[in-house]
Design an enzyme around this catalytic site. Structure first.
Site, PDB file in Angstrom:
ATOM      1  N   THR A 191       0.831  -1.211   0.000  1.00  0.00           N
ATOM      2  CA  THR A 191       0.000   0.000   0.000  1.00  0.00           C
ATOM      3  C   THR A 191       0.863   1.256   0.000  1.00  0.00           C
ATOM      4  O   THR A 191       0.545   2.247  -0.672  1.00  0.00           O
ATOM      5  CB  THR A 191      -0.928  -0.014   1.216  1.00  0.00           C
ATOM      6  OG1 THR A 191      -1.700  -1.212   1.219  1.00  0.00           O
ATOM      7  CG2 THR A 191      -1.866   1.181   1.198  1.00  0.00           C
ATOM      8  N   GLU A 251      13.021 -27.115  28.578  1.00  0.00           N
ATOM      9  CA  GLU A 251      13.626 -26.080  27.741  1.00  0.00           C
ATOM     10  C   GLU A 251      15.129 -26.300  27.597  1.00  0.00           C
ATOM     11  O   GLU A 251      15.701 -25.993  26.537  1.00  0.00           O
ATOM     12  CB  GLU A 251      13.335 -24.695  28.319  1.00  0.00           C
ATOM     13  CG  GLU A 251      11.852 -24.356  28.461  1.00  0.00           C
ATOM     14  CD  GLU A 251      11.099 -24.425  27.154  1.00  0.00           C
ATOM     15  OE1 GLU A 251      11.723 -24.232  26.085  1.00  0.00           O
ATOM     16  OE2 GLU A 251       9.888 -24.677  27.183  1.00  0.00           O
TER      17      GLU A 251
END
Length: 715
Positions: free
Chosen positions: A328, A542
């Site tokens: 745009t 983790e």
């Protein structure tokens, strides 16, 4: 002749005719007195006609009977002339009464109805309803009392007087908001000038001077009133003219007319916008796309340069790319560079619930554009209006809009000087007739920016805020691989907000890193209280991802590891490539699968198979997607060969079973590789998990220090 005796007067002898004439005189006097005394008889007045008589009129004073009372005369006359009044009343067939009785029956027959009397007794008495009681109260108000009588001059005068009296009485019972309505036609009683002078006792010598002064004052007041009325009239006229000019200005304003202007029918208002403040200098990170659009700008500025050689510029330009890359902004820059009107429309604005609205709005848009050529029409989300046409009986009129768009872009009537720019994220969904040469015959790809483009974008947005000189945009650009221009703008804005919340005067690298982690891993949830057992499981989970990523050759480098809850997860390990990846090799895909398996493998090795958690579900989804693409899309299966299987629903059962078997083999091999790495580096795994439990968040350098067996500095 007869004799009348009385104890008061001596015997007097008078003729009978004289006595009768004397009798009528006091009766008439009494009737007139009674009539003037009764207010009800004022309302029921009857015309009185008096015939002239030549006979002399005698009264009681002339006869010496002035001391007799009227009642005594009536009694004497009734005794002397029995049946006089009775016969006179019976001889008439009508009973005349000036005052109405309580019922029609009593007015007609002269006595009460026995049945009505019994019904009104306590035996037949009923409690009145609310509405009935209100109406019965209202009928006693003076404003509702009827006045009946003959319309003579005298009765009309009395009726007007009684009406004014009733209005005056109504002021005491009517509400304040009704008084003005009741008295709106009542004029002010003006006192005549002669009467005023008599009241003030003004001498006759000064009356002429008084009248002259009164006339002069009246004329001056009239002139002043006329001047005031003229001034008010001029003021109203000026205000009305200003109002008309204001409405006209709103309708002609290009920025406000879309909101305030209405058009006939179902067509929407279309107004151009001048993009003078947007140029190619505002577009960063898409140099190739800007070069492609320079030809369009040159044509809009100097069309004779192309028409002399016989060349024609493309009628339509299709901008293709992922969201947030600046499609745009490029279209606005084209209009701003060429300084031509810019028409903006979204694909979803054309079609509505009414049949034919979309085609009508397409015609209206191109009609306005042709009238203001040269100009630019930008249609955002083109796939919403220009999608492929299919046979669908439920919506046979849905294709009218795209057919009208095709006709306007390259139909029988040319549209010289109008450039159409379309933007879409899904070029494969567009109709083939729309993207053929002659319509959208030029396609420009707007990709995500590379490291150089991200650096330029970061510098552009950093110059709009206050930042420290130690901020290095290149470091942030290398750590934001895959970010679009919109995401980089959001990163800088989030950093500025964080600095404002912390009370700092400028943005530093700390705020930029915080903003990057917030976008990559989600916002922190420090208020969540997690027990030690779940926190320990999360730390080892983790740490398993981080160990596999650190010790696998082709895995992406670690950016940060944390057990702080962020977004929907309890922990996160962020991986970022060192450079932009244009292609991915098979070893890199397998490494991504191994890293995804590291969390579940760590839970199984540390806590046992009975204590594995559901936290690895998203990891398995990611690994399965990679394995499926390797087998069905990338041709990386030895058994199935170099063949793609896009629509698995149309495959034979044997082929589907073979695909599932190959995917299962890849996942099992990845799981075994991850288990081997974690068993080999069990000590490093334990140290990293303990460091996460202590510090909660570790960056790439701190993870490297822990895995090398060194101690971290106290924070």
């Amino acid at each position: 002749m007869f004799s009348l005796s009385s104890t008061v007067q001596p015997q007097v002898t008078v003729p009978l005719s004289h006595l009768i004439n004397a009798f009528h005189s006091p009766k008439n006097i009494s009737v007139s007195v009674n009539t003037s005394a009764s207010p009800k008889q004022h309302r029921d007045t009857v015309a009185e006609h008096e015939a002239p008589s030549s006979e002399p009129v005698l009264n009681l004073r002339d006869l010496g009977l002035s001391e007799l009372k009227i009642g005594q005369i009536d009694k004497l006359v009734e005794n002397l002339l029995p049946g006089f009044y009775k016969d006179k009343r019976v001889s008439s067939c009508w009973h005349t009464s000036h005052i109405s009785a309580q019922s029609f029956f009593e007015n007609k027959y002269g006595h009460l109805d026995m049945f009505s009397t019994l019904r009104s007794s306590s035996l037949y008495r009923q409690h009145p309803k609310t509405l009935q009681s209100i109406c019965s109260d209202l009928q006693n108000f003076p404003v509702f009392i009827q006045s009946r009588g003959f319309k003579t001059l005298k009765s009309r005068t009395r009726r007007l007087q009684s009406t004014s009296e009733r209005l005056a009485e109504a002021q005491n019972i009517a509400p304040s908001f009704v008084k003005g309505f009741l008295l709106r036609d009542r004029g002010t009683d003006l006192e005549s000038l002669d009467k005023l002078m008599k009241t003030k006792n003004i001498p006759e010598a000064h009356q002429d001077a008084f009248k002259t002064g009164f006339a002069e004052g009246f004329l001056k007041a009239q002139a002043l009133t006329q001047k005031t009325n003229d001034s008010l009239r001029r003021t109203r006229l000026i205000l009305f003219v200003l109002l008309l000019f204001g409405i006209y200005g709103l309708l002609k304003n290009p920025f406000l007319s879309v909101r305030f202007r209405t058009t006939t029918g179902l067509d929407s208002a279309v107004d151009p916008v001048q993009m003078k403040n947007v140029t190619f200098e505002h577009v960063k990170g898409v140099e190739e796309a800007k070069q492609e659009l320079q030809e369009v700008v040159e044509f809009l500025k100097n069309p004779q340069k192309f028409t002399v050689l016989g060349g024609k510029l493309p009628k339509g330009i299709l901008l293709v790319g992922p969201p947030g890359t600046g499609k745009t902004l490029l279209a606005r820059a084209v209009a701003g560079e060429a300084d031509v009107p810019f028409y903006y429309a979204s694909g979803s604005e054309f079609d509505e619930m009414f049949v034919g609205v979309g085609a009508s709005r397409i015609r209206n848009l191109f009609r306005e554009a042709k009238a203001n050529a040269p100009c630019v029409i930008f249609i955002d989300e083109l796939d919403s209006v220009g999608g492929k046409r299919i046979e669908f009986p439920m919506h046979p009129y849905s294709r009218q809009t795209i057919i009208q768009l095709l006709a306007e872009m390259d139909g029988f009537k040319p549209n010289e000087g109008v450039i159409i720019i379309g933007a879409t994220n899904f070029p494969e969904a567009l109709d083939n007739a729309l993207i053929r040469p002659g319509r959208f015959d030029m396609q420009v790809t707007v990709p995500r920016p590379d490291v150089k483009g991200r650096t330029e974008i970061l510098k552009w947005y950093l110059n709009k805020i206050k930042f420290d000189k130690s901020v290095d945009p290149e470091i942030i650009a290398r750590g934001t691989v895959g970010f679009s221009g919109a995401e980089l703008e959001n990163l800088v804005n989030q950093a500025a907000l964080k600095a404002a919340v912390d009370g700092k005067e400028m943005v530093t690298m700390k705020e930029l890193e915080f903003s990057k982690d917030k976008i990559l891993m989600g916002p922190e949830r420090r208020s969540v209280e997690i027990d030690n057992k779940n926190k320990t499981i999360t730390a080892y989970h983790e740490s398993g991802h981080a160990i596999i990523a650190y010790y696998t050759k082709d895995a992406m480098p670690i950016n940060k590891a944390t057990i702080m809850p962020r977004g929907p997860t309890l922990g996160h390990v962020s991986l970022l490539p060192e450079n932009d990846r244009w292609n991915e090799i098979r070893a890199q895909l397998l490494a991504q699968m191994d890293v995804s398996m590291g969390g579940r493998v760590a839970e199984e090795l540390i806590f046992g198979t009975d204590h594995i958690t559901t936290g690895a579900s998203s990891d398995f989804d990611n690994a399965t997607k990679i394995a499926k693409r390797m087998v069905t899309k990338f041709g990386m299966s030895e058994k199935l060969g170099v063949m793609t299987y896009s629509d698995t629903g149309k495959l034979s059962p044997e082929t589907q079973s073979a695909i599932e078997q190959e995917i299962r083999i890849l996942l099992r091999e990845s799981y075994e590789r991850a288990k081997h790495i974690l068993k080999t580096h069990a000590k490093e795994h334990k140290n990293l998990a303990e460091a996460l439990l202590t510090y909660e968040t570790l960056d790439a350098k701190e993870i490297q220090i822990v895995l090398e067996g060194k101690k971290l500095e106290v924070r």
